[in-house]
Design a protein around this motif. Structure first.
Motif, PDB file in Angstrom:
ATOM      1  N   PRO A   1     -62.302  25.569  74.226  1.00 31.64           N
ATOM      2  CA  PRO A   1     -63.655  25.788  74.753  1.00 31.64           C
ATOM      3  C   PRO A   1     -63.939  24.913  75.983  1.00 31.64           C
ATOM      4  O   PRO A   1     -64.904  24.149  76.016  1.00 31.64           O
ATOM      5  CB  PRO A   1     -64.551  25.416  73.577  1.00 31.64           C
ATOM      6  CG  PRO A   1     -63.783  24.367  72.839  1.00 31.64           C
ATOM      7  CD  PRO A   1     -62.326  24.763  72.973  1.00 31.64           C
ATOM      8  N   LEU A   2     -63.114  25.054  76.997  1.00 32.12           N
ATOM      9  CA  LEU A   2     -63.233  24.266  78.223  1.00 32.12           C
ATOM     10  C   LEU A   2     -63.397  25.199  79.408  1.00 32.12           C
ATOM     11  O   LEU A   2     -62.627  26.147  79.579  1.00 32.12           O
ATOM     12  CB  LEU A   2     -61.985  23.390  78.415  1.00 32.12           C
ATOM     13  CG  LEU A   2     -61.914  22.585  79.721  1.00 32.12           C
ATOM     14  CD1 LEU A   2     -62.987  21.492  79.739  1.00 32.12           C
ATOM     15  CD2 LEU A   2     -60.517  21.986  79.899  1.00 32.12           C
ATOM     16  N   SER A   3     -64.414  24.953  80.215  1.00 28.65           N
ATOM     17  CA  SER A   3     -64.635  25.740  81.429  1.00 28.65           C
ATOM     18  C   SER A   3     -65.036  24.800  82.560  1.00 28.65           C
ATOM     19  O   SER A   3     -65.313  23.616  82.343  1.00 28.65           O
ATOM     20  CB  SER A   3     -65.735  26.787  81.202  1.00 28.65           C
ATOM     21  OG  SER A   3     -66.962  26.155  80.877  1.00 28.65           O
ATOM     22  N   GLY A   4     -65.091  25.338  83.777  1.00 29.54           N
ATOM     23  CA  GLY A   4     -65.484  24.506  84.903  1.00 29.54           C
ATOM     24  C   GLY A   4     -65.042  25.102  86.215  1.00 29.54           C
ATOM     25  O   GLY A   4     -64.738  26.297  86.329  1.00 29.54           O
ATOM     26  N   ASN A   5     -64.999  24.248  87.224  1.00 27.01           N
ATOM     27  CA  ASN A   5     -64.552  24.674  88.546  1.00 27.01           C
ATOM     28  C   ASN A   5     -63.914  23.513  89.275  1.00 27.01           C
ATOM     29  O   ASN A   5     -64.180  22.337  88.971  1.00 27.01           O
ATOM     30  CB  ASN A   5     -65.715  25.269  89.362  1.00 27.01           C
ATOM     31  CG  ASN A   5     -66.838  24.277  89.588  1.00 27.01           C
ATOM     32  OD1 ASN A   5     -66.659  23.229  90.200  1.00 27.01           O
ATOM     33  ND2 ASN A   5     -68.030  24.608  89.093  1.00 27.01           N
ATOM     34  N   ILE A   6     -63.056  23.842  90.206  1.00 28.16           N
ATOM     35  CA  ILE A   6     -62.433  22.861  91.076  1.00 28.16           C
ATOM     36  C   ILE A   6     -62.504  23.403  92.491  1.00 28.16           C
ATOM     37  O   ILE A   6     -62.331  24.604  92.720  1.00 28.16           O
ATOM     38  CB  ILE A   6     -60.967  22.574  90.657  1.00 28.16           C
ATOM     39  CG1 ILE A   6     -60.385  21.435  91.499  1.00 28.16           C
ATOM     40  CG2 ILE A   6     -60.106  23.828  90.718  1.00 28.16           C
ATOM     41  CD1 ILE A   6     -59.033  20.943  90.977  1.00 28.16           C
ATOM     42  N   GLY A   7     -62.813  22.525  93.435  1.00 33.08           N
ATOM     43  CA  GLY A   7     -62.993  23.015  94.785  1.00 33.08           C
ATOM     44  C   GLY A   7     -62.744  21.952  95.833  1.00 33.08           C
ATOM     45  O   GLY A   7     -62.592  20.764  95.532  1.00 33.08           O
ATOM     46  N   LEU A   8     -62.732  22.404  97.069  1.00 37.91           N
ATOM     47  CA  LEU A   8     -62.523  21.522  98.213  1.00 37.91           C
ATOM     48  C   LEU A   8     -63.396  22.008  99.357  1.00 37.91           C
ATOM     49  O   LEU A   8     -63.431  23.208  99.654  1.00 37.91           O
ATOM     50  CB  LEU A   8     -61.048  21.513  98.628  1.00 37.91           C
ATOM     51  CG  LEU A   8     -60.698  20.632  99.838  1.00 37.91           C
ATOM     52  CD1 LEU A   8     -60.928  19.149  99.517  1.00 37.91           C
ATOM     53  CD2 LEU A   8     -59.239  20.863 100.250  1.00 37.91           C
ATOM     54  N   ARG A   9     -64.086  21.066  99.991  1.00 36.07           N
ATOM     55  CA  ARG A   9     -64.941  21.379 101.134  1.00 36.07           C
ATOM     56  C   ARG A   9     -64.493  20.548 102.328  1.00 36.07           C
ATOM     57  O   ARG A   9     -64.274  19.333 102.203  1.00 36.07           O
ATOM     58  CB  ARG A   9     -66.409  21.075 100.808  1.00 36.07           C
ATOM     59  CG  ARG A   9     -67.389  21.548 101.892  1.00 36.07           C
ATOM     60  CD  ARG A   9     -68.834  21.272 101.466  1.00 36.07           C
ATOM     61  NE  ARG A   9     -69.792  21.856 102.394  1.00 36.07           N
ATOM     62  CZ  ARG A   9     -70.265  23.086 102.307  1.00 36.07           C
ATOM     63  NH1 ARG A   9     -69.865  23.873 101.311  1.00 36.07           N
ATOM     64  NH2 ARG A   9     -71.130  23.546 103.189  1.00 36.07           N
ATOM     65  N   TRP A  10     -64.336  21.208 103.472  1.00 36.53           N
ATOM     66  CA  TRP A  10     -64.010  20.527 104.728  1.00 36.53           C
ATOM     67  C   TRP A  10     -65.207  20.608 105.649  1.00 36.53           C
ATOM     68  O   TRP A  10     -65.816  21.670 105.818  1.00 36.53           O
ATOM     69  CB  TRP A  10     -62.795  21.166 105.397  1.00 36.53           C
ATOM     70  CG  TRP A  10     -62.578  20.683 106.816  1.00 36.53           C
ATOM     71  CD1 TRP A  10     -62.024  19.510 107.210  1.00 36.53           C
ATOM     72  CD2 TRP A  10     -62.926  21.387 108.020  1.00 36.53           C
ATOM     73  NE1 TRP A  10     -61.991  19.427 108.586  1.00 36.53           N
ATOM     74  CE2 TRP A  10     -62.545  20.563 109.105  1.00 36.53           C
ATOM     75  CE3 TRP A  10     -63.529  22.622 108.282  1.00 36.53           C
ATOM     76  CZ2 TRP A  10     -62.736  20.953 110.441  1.00 36.53           C
ATOM     77  CZ3 TRP A  10     -63.732  23.007 109.601  1.00 36.53           C
ATOM     78  CH2 TRP A  10     -63.332  22.183 110.668  1.00 36.53           C
TER      79      TRP A  10
END
Length: 1016
Positions: free
Chosen positions: A640-649
Motif C-alpha cells: 500500500p505505497l504510492s507517491g511521485n518522483i520528479g525533477l524540475r529545472w
C-alpha cells in the motif's frame, strides 16, 4: 453532466481557434472532491473536474468524501455547509493529497471571526503572522496582521489558483491582507514541493482558491452584510459581498458564469507606550555601570482601511474532451492612518535624577524608577520632547487576468495550456509635522509592566510652552507586471501496473518591476541643538501662531490600563495633510529666524522628498522551467505505497538598471593621487543562475485509517526585488594628518545575489479515526544555504578598492521542528452534547544559524558603538531567523446543533525576532539623525552616535469567537463575531547586553461584528 453529442463535438472543434482568444483570464480551481486534491499546478491547468495526479482513492477514501459533506465527483456538487462539514472537508483534503498540505475551506473562512486572509492563515498548523504594518517598524501595530511565516520561515510563496500572485511591494509575495476572504473557496498551505509546483517557497506555498461556475449544479446566489465596531475607535464600519453563479446548456456547449464582489471598511485604534533604549552610564553611581532610558513615549494610532475585490469566471465546455476557462480577479486596498505621538529627543548622557531624588535600579543595574531631568540642554534647560501628527496613505491594486484550455485527445492523454497576466501597483505618502516642548522632568515607574509616567500636566497643556519642531515626508511608487505561459502534458498508463501516470511541462515568465521610494526626509524647523548656531531661539507657537490643536488621549486610552498625561498640544492635522504648502510655511520660520543671526547664504535649505537615482529600482527578469513527474502505486503488487518522483529545472536571468556614482574631487589632496570627477555612470547589472530541484513524495497506508508520509526535496527562493537594486555611491577623502586616503561606498542592495536554497525532509504519521476527527504529526528538517545578510566586503572600481557594505549570500541555517494536529467531533456523546467538537494544532520550530560574524561586526560597527546603547556585537551572530517563533498553537472549541453554531478560538505564538537592526539615532548634543542616516542636525558627523538593536515580539495570544443562528435549511444565517476578547497586550522587547528589556506595549480594539448571510 449531460453528454454532448458528436455533432456538437465537431462544431466545438471548429471553434477551438476562436476559444483561444478567450485566454485573457485564469481558471480559479474549485474544491476538488476530498478523495484527491489537485496540486496548485493541477488546479491552474485543470479546472474543477480534474483530480490531478493523486493516487486513485481507496474505498475508505470515498467514505471520507461523504464525511466531508461533499457530493460524488460525478455530481460535481462541492457546496459545504456547517462548521463540522467544513472541518471534515479540510481533513479529507489533507488525508488524500499526495503531499503534506493543510487547508481551510470556504465555510471556515466565512465562520471564523477573521477580517482578512492573513488572519485566516494564522489558524493553519505551522503558520504564524506578524502584527505590525511592517516587520522593520515595531512602533506601528497592525490589528489585522501582516507578514506570513510558514514553519518559522519568511520564505513563503503566494499563488492564486496555482499561478503567481504578488503585490507591488518590492518583494515577490502577495500582501495577504489586501485580499477579501469573501472571494475565496479555500486556502491551501503546501509544506513540501513537488516537481510540478512553481519554484519559490522554501518555507511553504499558500494557494488561494476561488470558485468556478461548474462547481455547482445550477444557479447560486449569495449575499452577505455586516457591521463592525471597536471599543477604542468607537466607529461602525460596513462590509458587503455578493455572488452569482449559473450554468446553461447552449447550442455551442455548456457555459457557466460566476461573478463575485466584496467591499469592506474597517476602523481600528492602537494605543502604545514605549521606553527608549537604555544607555550605559558610569557617572551616576560611583564605580558602577548602570543603564538609563532617555524617556518614555506614548502614541495613539487610528487606522482605517478600505478593501474592494471583484472576481469573475467564465467556463465553456463545447465537448466532453475540451474545456476553456477564463477568470478576472482584482483586489483594491487602501489604508489611511493618523497618529498622535510624543517621544523623547533628549540627549541620553545629559539625563540626571531630579534634585533631591535618586534613581532605583534592579540587580543588573537597569533603571526601574525615578524622576529624570536634563539640566544641560541648550535653550533654557528641560527634556526635549516632540509631539507629532502623522498622516499616512497607501493604495495597492493587483489585477490577475488568466485563462486555460484543457483538451483530452485520447482517454489517456491530456494537454493543457495556460496564459496569465498580472499587473500590480502601489503608492504611498507619509507626512509628519511636530511641535516640541522642553519638559522640566519626567517621573517613570517601570515596575508594573506597562510603564507609568507623570509630568507637570499644567505645563504640558499650555500652548505657550510649545515650539514648531520638524517635518518629515516620504513618497513611494511601485509597479510590477508579469506575463506567464505554461504548457503541460499528462499521460495515464492505466495498465494495472505500478506506474500510473507521467507528467511533463514547461513554464516561462517575463517580469518587470519599477520600485521608487524616497528616504524619510526629516528636516528641523527649530530644535534645541540649533539654538545659538543656526537660529537664535526656538519658534514658539506664541510667536508663530500657525494651526495647532489640543489633543486629549482620553480616559479610555489603553483601555484605562496606562497612566500617561492626557492633554497635549499638537500641530493641527491640516499641517500634515496640507502638504506641500504647510511645509513651505513652516520652514519659512526657520529661514526667518536664521537670518536674524546669519547671512542668507548660511541658512539651511529646505527641500521636499523626491525620487533620485538612489531611490529608483528597475528590474527585468525572465524565468524558464521544465519538469517531469512520475506517479506510481504499488497497491497492485500488494504494497500500500504510492507517491511521485520528479525533477524540475529552472533558469533565471535578471537585469537591474541603475548607476554608479564616482567620488567628487578631493579638496586638499596631493598631486599624483587618485583623481575623481563625481560623474554618474549608468549600469545594467546582469545575472543568471540554474537550479535542479528534485523531489520525492511517498504515502504508505498501514490501515484504511492510519497512514504515513515521507517527502524529500530541494527548494529555492529568489531574492526580493528590493534587494537587487543596482546603485552604488562611492566616496573618497584624504586625511591630511595621517596622509592617507579613505575610500568608502554605500550600497543597500546587490543585483548579483543568488537565491536561498534548501534541502528538506518531511515525515508524517496520520490517523483518521472518525467523522471530522484526526490526529496527525509531522517532523521536518530544512538545511538552508545562501541566506542573505548585510556584510562588509571590498569593492573595486577604476583601480581603487572601496569598503562596501551590501547584502551577500553568506549565511546557512538548520531548521527543524514538529507539527501536531488534533481534531475531533464528539459525536459519541448523547443527545445535544454530540454537537461539541475541537480543532487544535501545535508547532515547535528550532533553528541554528551560521554567518560570518567578523563581517557582521564590521558591518555593524556603527550600530554597536560603545558611545551608544550597550549592545554586544556578538549578539548579532547569535540571533535566530527573523519571524521564527519556537512554539505556536491554536485551540478552537465549537458547538453545532440544529439552528446554533458557536466557535471560540485562541491563537498563540512565542517570542520571535522582528528585525536585527531597529535604528535609534542621536547626536552627542541630542540632535536626531534621520532614519536614512544622512544628517545629524548641525553637528559634525563624528558627533553622531548611531545604534541598532535586535528587536523581538514577545509571546502573544488572542481569543476570538462567533455565534450564528441558521434558518430555512441553512439558507439564512445571522450571527455575531468578536475578536480580541481577552484584550491582549502585544509587547515588544529589545535585546541589549544586560538581556531582554521592554521596548513597547500595545493595546488594540476589542472588535464586534454583526453579520447576515443569505444563500439561495
Amino acid at each position: 453532466m449531460p453528454v454532448i453529442d458528436r455533432a456538437r463535438r465537431r462544431r466545438a472543434c471548429a471553434l477551438l481557434s476562436v476559444s483561444a482568444l478567450a485566454l485573457g483570464a485564469a481558471p480559479a480551481f474549485a474544491q476538488a472532491s476530498s478523495a484527491a486534491l489537485p496540486s496548485p499546478a493541477d488546479a491552474a491547468m485543470a479546472g474543477q473536474s480534474d483530480a490531478g495526479h493523486a493516487a486513485a482513492p481507496r474505498p475508505d477514501q470515498a467514505s471520507a468524501a461523504e464525511a466531508a459533506g461533499r457530493a460524488s465527483p460525478a455530481a460535481q456538487d462541492i457546496v459545504v455547509t456547517g462548521q463540522r462539514a467544513a472541518i471534515a472537508s479540510a481533513i479529507g483534503i489533507k488525508r488524500n493529497a499526495t503531499q503534506i498540505v493543510d487547508s481551510i475551506t470556504a465555510d471556515d473562512i466565512g465562520k471564523l471571526p477573521d477580517r482578512s486572509v492573513t488572519e485566516t492563515l494564522q489558524r493553519v498548523t505551522g503558520v504564524t503572522i506578524d502584527h505590525f504594518i511592517s516587520r522593520s517598524d515595531p512602533d506601528h501595530f497592525s490589528v489585522e496582521g501582516s507578514g506570513v511565516n510558514i514553519r518559522g520561515l519568511t520564505f513563503v510563496r503566494s499563488e492564486l489558483n496555482g499561478r503567481d500572485a504578488f503585490s507591488a511591494n518590492g518583494g515577490r509575495t502577495l500582501s495577504f491582507q489586501d485580499i477579501p476572504p469573501e472571494l475565496l473557496a479555500a486556502v491551501d498551505v503546501y509544506k513540501n514541493p513537488s516537481a510540478d509546483l512553481i519554484e519559490g517557497g522554501i518555507g511553504g506555498l499558500v494557494n488561494l482558491r476561488t470558485r468556478l461556475p461548474f462547481d455547482n449544479k445550477g444557479q447560486v446566489i449569495s449575499v452577505s452584510g455586516s457591521g463592525s465596531w471597536g471599543d477604542l475607535r468607537k466607529k461602525w464600519e460596513p462590509s458587503v459581498s455578493g455572488l452569482y453563479s449559473n450554468r446553461w446548456e447552449t447550442p455551442i456547449g455548456e457555459i457557466g458564469v460566476l461573478a463575485d464582489v466584496a467591499f469592506s471598511r474597517s476602523s481600528t485604534r492602537t494605543d502604545g507606550v514605549q521606553v527608549e533604549a537604555y544607555y550605559p552610564r558610569t557617572d551616576l553611581v560611583p564605580g558602577k555601570t548602570v543603564y538609563v532610558p532617555k524617556g518614555v513615549d506614548w502614541r495613539q494610532l487610528d487606522f482605517t482601511r478600505r478593501r474592494f475585490g471583484a472576481y469573475g469566471a467564465l467556463q465553456w465546455k463545447p465537448a466532453d474532451t475540451l474545456e476553456v476557462t477564463t477568470t478576472f480577479f482584482q483586489s483594491r486596498y487602501k489604508f489611511h492612518w493618523d497618529e498622535h505621538a510624543i517621544f523623547a529627543q533628549t540627549n541620553a548622557y545629559n539625563i540626571q535624577p531630579a534634585a533631591g531624588t535618586q534613581f532605583a535600579y534592579d540587580d543588573r543595574g537597569v533603571f526601574v524608577s525615578g524622576t529624570e531631568t536634563d539640566p544641560l540642554t541648550i535653550a533654557g534647560g528641560g527634556m526635549p520632547f516632540n509631539n507629532d501628527v502623522r498622516s499616512a496613505d497607501q493604495r495597492s491594486n493587483t489585477t490577475d487576468i488568466s485563462g486555460s484550455i484543457k483538451w483530452h485527445p485520447t482517454e489517456r492523454l491530456t494537454l493543457r495550456a495556460d496564459l496569465q497576466h498580472v499587473h500590480a501597483t502601489a503608492s504611498n505618502f507619509d507626512s509628519t509635522v511636530a511641535t516640541g516642548i522642553n519638559l522640566p522632568s519626567q517621573t517613570l515607574d517601570l515596575t508594573h509592566g506597562v510603564p507609568r509616567l507623570s509630568v507637570d500636566e499644567a505645563f504640558l497643556s499650555n500652548p505657550n510652552n510649545y515650539y514648531w519642531a520638524f517635518t518629515m515626508d516620504q513618497l513611494g511608487r511601485n509597479k510590477a507586471n508579469e506575463w506567464a505561459y505554461r504548457a503541460d502534458l499528462s499521460y495515464d498508463f492505466d495498465n494495472g501496473g505500478i506506474l500510473k501516470s507521467f507528467r511533463f511541462g514547461g513554464r516561462g515568465t517575463d517580469t518587470k518591476a519599477n520600485n521608487q521610494a524616497s528616504p524619510y526626509n526629516w528636516q528641523p524647523v527649530s530644535q534645541t541643538w540649533q539654538v545659538g548656531s543656526t537660529i537664535p531661539r526656538l519658534a514658539y507657537l506664541s510667536e508663530f501662531p500657525l494651526a495647532s490643536q489640543a489633543f486629549n488621549f482620553g480616559s479610555n486610552y489603553y483601555h484605562g490600563g496606562a497612566n500617561v498625561p492626557s492633554q497635549l498640544i499638537f500641530p493641527a492635522t491640516s499641517q500634515a495633510t496640507g502638504y506641500p504648502d504647510t511645509y513651505t510655511a513652516l520652514h519659512a520660520l526657520t529661514t526667518q529666524l536664521c537670518q536674524e543671526i546669519n547671512p542668507a547664504s548660511a541658512c539651511p535649505n529646505f527641500a521636499l522628498a523626491a525620487f533620485g537615482d538612489a531611490q529608483r529600482n528597475l528590474q527585468k527578469e525572465h524565468s524558464y522551467a521544465l519538469y517531469g513527474l512520475l506517479n506510481f502505486d504499488f497497491d497492485t503488487a500488494g504494497l500500500p505505497l504510492s507517491g511521485n518522483i520528479g525533477l524540475r529545472w529552472v533558469r533565471t536571468t535578471t537585469a537591474a538598471t541603475g548607476f554608479i556614482v564616482q567620488p567628487a574631487p578631493i579638496a586638499g589632496a596631493p598631486p599624483g593621487g587618485p583623481q575623481f570627477t563625481g560623474d554618474t555612470q549608468s549600469l545594467v547589472a546582469k545575472n543568471n543562475y540554474n537550479f535542479w530541484l528534485p523531489s520525492l513524495n511517498l504515502l504508505y497506508k498501514f490501515t484504511p485509517r492510519l497512514q504515513a508520509r515521507f517527502a524529500a526535496a530541494r527548494a529555492m527562493t529568489r531574492p526580493d526585488f528590493n534587494q537587487l537594486q543596482a546603485y552604488t555611491q562611492l566616496s573618497a577623502a584624504f586625511d591630511q594628518t595621517t596622509g592617507t586616503y579613505n575610500f568608502n561606498s554605500t550600497a543597500s542592495s546587490n543585483p548579483y545575489l543568488k537565491p536561498t536554497s534548501s534541502t528538506q525532509l518531511d515525515g508524517a504519521l496520520e490517523w483518521y479515526f472518525g467523522k471530522a476527527s484526526s490526529l496527525t504529526g509531522t517532523v521536518f528538517y530544512k538545511h538552508l544555504k545562501n541566506i542573505i545578510r548585510n556584510v562588509a566586503t571590498p569593492y573595486e572600481f577604476a583601480g581603487v578598492t572601496y569598503n562596501l557594505t551590501q547584502p551577500e549570500n553568506v549565511g546557512t541555517a538548520n531548521v527543524k521542528g514538529l507539527e501536531l494536529a488534533y481534531n475531533q467531533a464528539f459525536t459519541f456523546l448523547p443527545g445535544w452534547l454530540n454537537g461539541f467538537g475541537i480543532t487544535s494544532n501545535f508547532t515547535f520550530v528550532s533553528s541554528t544559524t551560521k554567518t560570518n560574524l567578523a563581517s557582521l561586526q564590521s558591518n555593524s560597527a556603527a550600530f554597536v558603538s560603545a558611545n551608544g546603547v550597550d549592545t554586544n556585537g556578538a549578539i548579532f551572530g547569535r540571533l535566530p531567523l527573523e519571524g521564527l517563533s519556537k512554539y505556536s498553537y491554536n485551540v478552537a472549541g465549537y458547538y453545532e446543533k440544529g439552528l446554533l453554531s458557536v466557535r471560540l478560538a485562541y491563537n498563540w505564538r512565542s517570542r520571535y525576532l522582528l528585525a536585527t537592526n531597529i535604528n535609534g539615532t542621536q547626536g552627542s548634543d541630542g540632535s536626531p539623525l534621520t532614519p536614512g542616516g544622512v544628517q545629524c542636525g548641525a553637528s559634525a558627523a563624528d558627533h553622531c552616535v548611531v545604534w541598532g538593536l535586535p528587536t523581538f515580539n514577545a509571546a502573544y495570544g488572542q481569543l476570538d469567537g462567533s455565534i450564528f443562528l441558521k434558518f430555512f435549511n441553512d439558507k439564512l444565517s445571522v450571527g455575531v463575531e468578536a475578536q480580541n476578547l481577552n484584550n491582549a497586550t502585544n509587547r515588544v522587547l529589545m535585546k541589549q547586553s544586560v538581556g531582554y528589556l521592554g521596548r513597547a506595549w500595545f493595546a488594540s480594539d476589542r472588535r464586534y461584528t454583526g453579520s447576515v448571510r443569505v444563500t439561495f
